[in-house]
Design an enzyme around this catalytic site. Structure first.
Site: not given
Length: 216
Positions: A89, A182, A153
Site C-alpha cells: 500500500d 480499498k 485506497k
C-alpha cells in the site's frame, strides 16, 4: 458474503510491539482475514508467523505522507517484497497531485506497479481523500488507472479524516473497472463496513476486524 475476506487486519502505530504484532497475526489466522497490514520493520516476523496460512503480509511504503522521492519509494517497495510482502500500500505524492503534476504522479505509481507486478505482488495506491477536493480525487483515479495499479485506497488513517461512503462511490465512478477500491480509516462497526462495500469497496483496512465479523 464472507466479510472476513474483505479485511486487511491493520496495526500501523509507531509504537506497536512485537507481542502486539504476534497477536495481530494470530487473530488474522483465526478469522481468515485477507491480510495483516504492518510497517515494513515487521514484515519478516509476519512472514514467519503466517507461513502456511491463507493470510497475506501487506505493508506500507511512502507512508504516511507520500513525500519521499520516487527512487526512495521504489527501493522501499523492492526491499519489502524481498522480505516477504505480498501486498504493498503506497502513498502517492499528494503535493504533486494537488499541483496538477499528473504525469509525475502517474509515472511514480507505474514504476512501483511494475516492481510489484514483476513479483506477483498487489499494489494499492493511497490517495488520502481528506486532503483532496473533488477534482483532485478524479485526477487521482485517472492516474491510478493509467499506471496499472491493482487498487485505489482512500486513506492512511493518519491524516485529518478517514474513508467516507461518498468518496468510495466517487472512486467507483471514475476509476477504471479493473482497479479495485480499498476503504480505510474510521471503519468502526459492521454497519460502516457494509456501507463501504455497498458503495463499491472490495477491501477494508481496519484495526476493528474482529468486531466487524463477530458483531462484538
Amino acid at each position: 458474503m464472507e466479510l472476513n475476506k474483505f479485511i486487511d487486519h491493520t496495526l500501523l502505530r509507531a509504537d506497536a510491539t512485537e507481542e502486539e504484532i504476534k497477536k495481530l497475526c494470530e487473530e488474522a489466522k483465526q478469522y481468515h482475514f485477507a491480510s495483516v497490514c504492518v510497517n515494513p520493520y515487521y514484515i519478516p516476523l509476519c512472514k514467519q508467523l503466517l507461513d502456511g496460512s491463507d493470510v497475506k503480509v501487506c505493508t506500507v511504503i511512502g507512508f504516511p505522507l507520500g513525500q519521499m522521492t520516487t527512487k526512495a519509494k521504489c527501493d522501499e517497495a523492492t526491499d519489502a517484497i524481498m522480505k516477504g510482502a505480498k501486498e504493498v500500500d503506497m502513498v502517492l505524492n499528494i503535493a504533486a497531485l494537488k499541483q496538477k503534476k499528473l504525469d509525475y504522479v502517474t509515472d511514480e505509481i507505474k514504476q512501483i506497479a511494475d516492481i510489484c507486478h514483476s513479483h506477483q505482488v498487489i499494489l494499492k495506491v493511497i490517495i488520502e481523500t481528506c486532503l483532496l477536493d473533488e477534482q483532485n480525487k478524479i485526477d487521482a483515479c485517472q492516474c491510478v488507472s493509467k499506471a496499472g495499479a491493482d487498487f485505489i485506497k482512500t486513506s492512511t488513517g493518519f491524516s485529518t479524516a478517514g474513508a467516507t461512503v461518498a468518496d468510495v462511490a466517487l472512486m467507483k465512478k471514475y476509476v477504471d473497472p479493473k482497479v479495485k477500491i480499498k476503504s480505510a480509516g474510521g471503519i468502526r462497526n459492521k454497519q460502516d463496513a457494509l456501507a463501504m462495500i455497498e458503495a463499491g469497496a472490495q477491501r477494508l483496512g481496519t484495526s476493528k476486524g474482529i468486531m466487524l465479523v463477530t458483531d462484538k
